[in-house]
Every structure is written in structure tokens, then in C-alpha cells.
Design an enzyme around this catalytic site. Sequence first.
Site, PDB file in Angstrom:
ATOM      1  N   HIS A   1       0.830  -1.200   0.000  1.00 48.97           N
ATOM      2  CA  HIS A   1       0.000   0.000   0.000  1.00 48.97           C
ATOM      3  C   HIS A   1       0.866   1.252   0.000  1.00 48.97           C
ATOM      4  CE1 HIS A   1      -3.327   2.715   1.461  1.00 48.97           C
ATOM      5  NE2 HIS A   1      -3.919   2.028   0.509  1.00 48.97           N
ATOM      6  N   CYS A   2       2.003   1.190   0.682  1.00 46.61           N
ATOM      7  CA  CYS A   2       2.896   2.347   0.792  1.00 46.61           C
ATOM      8  C   CYS A   2       3.527   2.725  -0.547  1.00 46.61           C
ATOM      9  CB  CYS A   2       4.009   2.059   1.797  1.00 46.61           C
ATOM     10  SG  CYS A   2       3.456   1.627   3.452  1.00 46.61           S
TER      11      CYS A   2
END
Length: 352
Positions: A337-338
Amino acid sequence: MKHLSATDATPRSLGFAMPPEWERHAATWMSWPADDELWFGHLEAVRAEFAELVRTIARFEPVQLLTRDAHSRQDAAERLAGADVTFHDVPLNDVWIRDNGPLFVTRASGEVSLVNWRFNAWGGKFDSAEDDRVPEAVTHILDASHWDVPVVLEGGALEIGGAGVALTTRSCLLTDTRNLGLDAGKYADWLREYLGVSKLLWLGAGLENDHTDGHIDTITRFTDERTIVTSVEADETDPNHAVMSANLAALREMTDADGQPFRIVELPLPAEYLEGAEGRLPPTYANFYIGNGFVVVPQYGDPNDARALDILAPLFPGREVIGLSSRAIIEGGGSFHCITQQQPAGAVWTGE
């Protein structure tokens, strides 16, 4: 293309709001890893995991990939040959585009715009001058009108759940190294006007040794408007146990936009302790990424890997839930997600 500032009409006043991640995407934006020192000598392994992730996403939707130099572009092009990837030469410090990239907003007419928040590398922990300019680069690539906002905000610090509801953590947003003087109420004002958040829910803190000061996207995520999956630690001697238990208790008392309680699903943290060059690493299964017809979930070669997939799969009907290795990527402190940022489907707003 217009540059709009805090003195102009806000996105909310023009009908724009940030949609939840599960809504249709036009593309996923990513940045290619380039600095072996930042990856503590693991760049080759990191690039191999990145390539697998990019290729997987590109099976479902286009990937817009930023590369910081000619060597990086050549490396990425060789590893990603044949995939649905478009390359863009953009100066970069690092790869965490969830945090340094723009946040996209949409409105009912089908138009998409961008909000450019400031980025200071999680309170000045790393060099960030180039990454702070990434949103401007994206707006030029898309020829999109957008808002420039004089507030530090990382995308990983905010979890959008739809219907105007969002989650965040006090440990991150209320640090004085981001926006000195901004309290919870003032943050709520900014997020309402620029991302359409009408109900902001606060948890206490995140994972131990998370250099972001506890991003929400490493611990607690929406899977739909009514369902929240949250990380738990069974080992009472682990420092994460008390923090995750407090977050779980708080979530059970929270309500959605209609005043109804959420459905809360517990998600284990990896069972094994992972040590990196700077101490304990923060591996988590909550750092999954939702795209068009798929969800990619980080895996660490851990006993809880399969269990996490089994818990998440029923929460995403109609999507293929895919586990991919993130054992090298987590050395940098984050996961899938980062390193991704979704561009919602729709026509790019020109400000006309």
C-alpha cells in the site's frame, strides 16, 4: 491546467471528494527503487519483488511508473518488458508514492482532480525535496488542474472508507514535526474541505518502530463501507499487543455515517519477529492494495501468511486475493500500500 490554492474554491465546494480505494481505477502510480544505500544493500531483492508486484497489478489495470534516472528506467524496462506500464522520468528521493504523491478526488460528473499536500518525509526523518515535488510532476503528466495545500499530509496516514468516513491515528497526525499547531479539529476542517471527509475517526497509535509514527494503513483498513479489518497481536509480551488491543476496543465503539456500528474483523500480525538494519521491522498484512478485480497482500515467509489470506479473501467478493512476497521491501519500512497510489477512473478535470 489551473493551480488552485487554499484561497480558492475548495474541492468540497465544487463537489469533489476522495473515493475509497475499491472504486474503479484508471491506473496505479508507482516509483521504481533506485538507491541501494536506502535499501541497506538489498536493492536487487527489492527490485525483484517490485517487478512481481508491478506485473501483477498490470494484469488488471495500467501502471504509471516513475523512474529517477536512466539506469533505473533501463532496469525497470528490462524487468517489466511486455507489461502494461508507462514510464515517466521524474526526480525522486525514494519510492513511497502513497505518502509523497497526490491524492485524487472525484465528483459525480465523472471528473477527476488532484490535491497536492506537502511532504516532509514523516517529520523530517529523510531527504524529501524531490519527493515533495512528485504531485506537481503527476499533474503535468496528466495536464490536470489541482489544489496546492500548505499542510503536510501523507496518504498512508488516512484510510478512506466511503460515505465521508475516514480513519487516522493521533500518534501520526498530531506530531509537532508535521504541522505545528494543527489539532484534531483543524485537521478535520482541512480533510473535510479538500478530501470530502465528513466524519474523521481517530485511533491511538500504530506499530512499534514504524518510522511514519504509526500510519493507519499498516494496521487498520476498510474493506467496504461497513467493514473494518484491524491488526491484532496475541502475544501479551509483545509491545504491539496493548496498542492493537486498545485500537480494537476503540473501533468497536465507533459508528459509521448513519450511526451504525461497524463490522470489525481481526487480522493477525506476522508471528515471527523481523529485525532490520535499524531495529525491529513493522511487517503487517493490513498493508494490502485494492485494485480493479484484485487485492495484493504482502507475505513474509511467516506462519501467519496463509491465515491472513484466508481471512481477507471473503472480505473481497469478486476480487482475486493474491499473496506476493514483501520480505525484501519491508526492509525499507513499508509494503504494497505504501508504494502504490490509485488514480480513480474518470476524465481528468481541466478546471474549466
